[in-house]
Design a protein around this motif. Structure first.
Motif, PDB file in Angstrom:
ATOM      1  N   ASP A  66       0.859  -1.202  -0.163  1.00 23.10           N
ATOM      2  CA  ASP A  66       0.078  -0.128  -0.061  1.00 23.10           C
ATOM      3  C   ASP A  66       0.906   1.205  -0.200  1.00 23.10           C
ATOM      4  O   ASP A  66       0.264   2.506  -0.281  1.00 23.10           O
ATOM      5  CB  ASP A  66      -0.863  -0.105   1.149  1.00 23.10           C
ATOM      6  N   PHE A  67       2.162   1.156   0.377  1.00 21.54           N
ATOM      7  CA  PHE A  67       3.092   2.080   0.286  1.00 21.54           C
ATOM      8  C   PHE A  67       4.447   1.548   0.351  1.00 21.54           C
ATOM      9  O   PHE A  67       4.667   0.693   0.782  1.00 21.54           O
ATOM     10  CB  PHE A  67       2.741   3.310   1.328  1.00 21.54           C
ATOM     11  N   VAL A  68       5.343   2.432  -0.042  1.00 20.27           N
ATOM     12  CA  VAL A  68       6.797   2.091  -0.218  1.00 20.27           C
ATOM     13  C   VAL A  68       7.687   3.181   0.932  1.00 20.27           C
ATOM     14  O   VAL A  68       7.505   4.092   0.872  1.00 20.27           O
ATOM     15  CB  VAL A  68       7.462   2.212  -1.740  1.00 20.27           C
ATOM     16  N   VAL A  69       8.434   2.737   1.441  1.00 18.73           N
ATOM     17  CA  VAL A  69       9.429   3.417   2.204  1.00 18.73           C
ATOM     18  C   VAL A  69      10.886   3.296   1.584  1.00 18.73           C
ATOM     19  O   VAL A  69      11.512   2.266   1.639  1.00 18.73           O
ATOM     20  CB  VAL A  69       9.544   3.099   3.711  1.00 18.73           C
ATOM     21  N   LEU A  70      11.582   4.415   1.385  1.00 16.53           N
ATOM     22  CA  LEU A  70      12.967   4.302   1.015  1.00 16.53           C
ATOM     23  C   LEU A  70      13.888   4.772   2.422  1.00 16.53           C
ATOM     24  O   LEU A  70      13.911   5.850   2.950  1.00 16.53           O
ATOM     25  CB  LEU A  70      13.332   5.546  -0.010  1.00 16.53           C
ATOM     26  N   ALA A  71      14.352   3.671   2.838  1.00 22.46           N
ATOM     27  CA  ALA A  71      15.020   3.874   4.090  1.00 22.46           C
ATOM     28  C   ALA A  71      16.443   3.801   3.994  1.00 22.46           C
ATOM     29  O   ALA A  71      17.252   3.029   3.950  1.00 22.46           O
ATOM     30  CB  ALA A  71      14.777   2.499   5.050  1.00 22.46           C
ATOM     31  N   ARG A  72      16.964   5.112   3.364  1.00 27.09           N
ATOM     32  CA  ARG A  72      18.489   5.289   2.950  1.00 27.09           C
ATOM     33  C   ARG A  72      18.682   4.612   1.590  1.00 27.09           C
ATOM     34  O   ARG A  72      19.668   3.887   1.769  1.00 27.09           O
ATOM     35  CB  ARG A  72      19.294   5.293   4.159  1.00 27.09           C
ATOM     36  N   ILE A 111       5.093   6.775  -1.901  1.00 28.22           N
ATOM     37  CA  ILE A 111       6.417   6.468  -1.630  1.00 28.22           C
ATOM     38  C   ILE A 111       7.107   7.646  -0.566  1.00 28.22           C
ATOM     39  O   ILE A 111       6.830   8.990  -0.858  1.00 28.22           O
ATOM     40  CB  ILE A 111       7.281   6.447  -2.780  1.00 28.22           C
ATOM     41  N   ILE A 112       7.737   7.114   0.481  1.00 30.18           N
ATOM     42  CA  ILE A 112       8.184   8.006   1.532  1.00 30.18           C
ATOM     43  C   ILE A 112       9.785   7.932   1.411  1.00 30.18           C
ATOM     44  O   ILE A 112      10.175   6.706   1.598  1.00 30.18           O
ATOM     45  CB  ILE A 112       7.756   7.865   2.989  1.00 30.18           C
ATOM     46  N   ASN A 113      10.362   8.990   1.428  1.00 29.95           N
ATOM     47  CA  ASN A 113      12.060   9.024   1.386  1.00 29.95           C
ATOM     48  C   ASN A 113      12.331  10.004   2.857  1.00 29.95           C
ATOM     49  O   ASN A 113      11.825  10.735   3.289  1.00 29.95           O
ATOM     50  CB  ASN A 113      12.214   9.936   0.216  1.00 29.95           C
ATOM     51  N   ILE A 114      13.659   9.546   3.199  1.00 33.05           N
ATOM     52  CA  ILE A 114      14.300  10.291   4.239  1.00 33.05           C
ATOM     53  C   ILE A 114      15.592  10.608   3.685  1.00 33.05           C
ATOM     54  O   ILE A 114      16.365   9.911   2.902  1.00 33.05           O
ATOM     55  CB  ILE A 114      14.715   9.254   5.303  1.00 33.05           C
ATOM     56  N   HIS A 115      15.880  11.867   4.114  1.00 31.56           N
ATOM     57  CA  HIS A 115      17.493  12.446   3.657  1.00 31.56           C
ATOM     58  C   HIS A 115      17.767  13.467   4.771  1.00 31.56           C
ATOM     59  O   HIS A 115      16.978  13.963   5.538  1.00 31.56           O
ATOM     60  CB  HIS A 115      17.347  13.035   2.315  1.00 31.56           C
ATOM     61  N   HIS A 116      19.207  13.510   4.712  1.00 30.87           N
ATOM     62  CA  HIS A 116      19.598  14.836   5.789  1.00 30.87           C
ATOM     63  C   HIS A 116      19.197  16.058   5.277  1.00 30.87           C
ATOM     64  O   HIS A 116      18.777  16.149   4.107  1.00 30.87           O
ATOM     65  CB  HIS A 116      21.153  14.622   5.564  1.00 30.87           C
ATOM     66  N   SER A 117      19.086  16.966   6.259  1.00 31.71           N
ATOM     67  CA  SER A 117      18.404  18.144   5.878  1.00 31.71           C
ATOM     68  C   SER A 117      19.362  19.250   5.378  1.00 31.71           C
ATOM     69  O   SER A 117      19.144  20.620   5.130  1.00 31.71           O
ATOM     70  CB  SER A 117      17.854  18.860   7.077  1.00 31.71           C
ATOM     71  N   PHE A 118      20.500  18.552   4.898  1.00 30.49           N
ATOM     72  CA  PHE A 118      21.651  19.711   4.410  1.00 30.49           C
ATOM     73  C   PHE A 118      21.153  20.100   2.925  1.00 30.49           C
ATOM     74  O   PHE A 118      21.979  21.089   2.303  1.00 30.49           O
ATOM     75  CB  PHE A 118      22.941  19.109   4.361  1.00 30.49           C
ATOM     76  N   LEU A 119      20.467  19.275   2.141  1.00 33.69           N
ATOM     77  CA  LEU A 119      20.117  19.547   0.922  1.00 33.69           C
ATOM     78  C   LEU A 119      19.387  20.929   0.823  1.00 33.69           C
ATOM     79  O   LEU A 119      18.465  21.441   1.616  1.00 33.69           O
ATOM     80  CB  LEU A 119      19.002  18.611   0.338  1.00 33.69           C
TER      81      LEU A 119
END
Length: 301
Positions: free
Chosen positions: A182-188, A205-213
């Motif tokens: 039902d959804f996808v998670v990009l765990a790094r 699709i949920i992604n996680i990244h550092h906030s430096f971008l």
């Protein structure tokens, strides 16, 4: 209480009662929406457990509402409730809605690469009953975490993804995911997702990244941050769109750092924030607390 007795009790803490459902309503704000929702639910004998709402402008702006209600014999009653909602909310008010039995957890696939801190944190929280989801599978472009993932009883699939042409890997991803999530998670997951994949997968699709971008894009962001003398490190969880790292934001957090912190310290503290931010985003999405509106979100946390 023994450990074997305690674990099942913990595993129940985030499971919704079998008699509860969530109702998400959105559309143009106008007088009477809240009363209409309450009238429909009350007419079917439902009890409203919680209700959150937001309007960006009470005079014809956008309206959003999340309602959790309880009702005995819920599954049998849902078709009749949907019919009433169609007549009242859609027919009379021109709103859209989603209705879901909260006792049926959303199915998620987790994508990961070599970095395992976000992946293993999600699996640990899931095992302890802190994430109301079913983890259908873990997919990785590296085999490094296979044994650890299988130790959680989760299917692991190694799908190599090298070079600029990722079409073969994405085709295999789509084959594995079709009808199973039902959804996808990009765990790094350290690969760029194509627009074709986003369109064809058909689930959020949920992604996680550092906030430096975007200040510290590319490889070695924490080393670059150290060189610039940053005073905060953080993380952002967002929905994936064709525009890289510019999708609607679900959750963010930061932690203060000092000149004395090394690049390794920044990476360690950043990983802690990434785990926390991603787990909250997954939890809120799983509980229907996030409503997308264009390129931003309303989060009833």
């Amino acid at each position: 209480m023994t450990l074997t007795q305690e674990a099942p009790a913990r595993a129940q803490q985030h499971k919704a009662p079998r008699t509860q459902a969530s109702l998400i309503v959105q559309g143009e704000d106008r007088t009477g929406i809240v009363a209409a929702v309450a009238s429909v639910l009350g007419g079917h004998g439902a009890n409203i457990v919680s209700l959150d709402q937001y309007s960006d402008n009470p005079h014809g702006g956008a309206f959003f509402q999340r309602t959790v209600f309880g009702l005995d014999n819920l599954q049998a009653a849902l078709p009749a409730i949907e019919k009433s909602l169609d007549e009242k909310l859609v027919g009379e008010y021109g709103l859209t809605y989603t209705l879901r039995d909260l006792s049926v957890p959303k199915r998620v696939a987790i994508f990961a690469s070599k970095s395992d801190h976000c992946l293993l944190d999600l699996l640990w929280r899931h095992r302890r009953g802190q994430l109301p989801v079913t983890v259908s599978m873990v997919i990785s472009n590296h085999p490094d975490t296979a044994e650890e993932v299988r130790g959680f009883g989760i299917p692991f699939f190694h799908v190599p993804c090298q070079g600029p042409d990722k079409s073969a890997a994405e085709a295999e991803h789509l084959r594995l995911l079709k009808g199973n999530v039902d959804f996808v998670v990009l765990a790094r997951y350290m690969q760029i997702i194509s627009g074709d994949f986003i369109e064809q997968v058909g689930v959020p699709i949920i992604n996680i990244h550092h906030s430096f971008l975007p200040a510290f894009i590319g490889a070695g962001p924490y080393a670059k941050a150290k060189e610039r003398g940053v005073k905060l490190v953080g993380a952002t969880a967002h929905y994936v769109t064709e525009n890289l790292d510019e999708g609607p934001i679900v959750e963010q957090d930061v932690v203060r750092v000092t000149h004395a912190d090394t690049a390794a310290d920044l990476m360690r503290r950043g990983a802690d924030v990434e785990r926390a931010v991603l787990s909250r985003a997954v939890l809120w999405h799983a509980e229907d607390r996030v409503i997308r509106n264009g390129n931003h979100t309303i989060v009833f946390a």
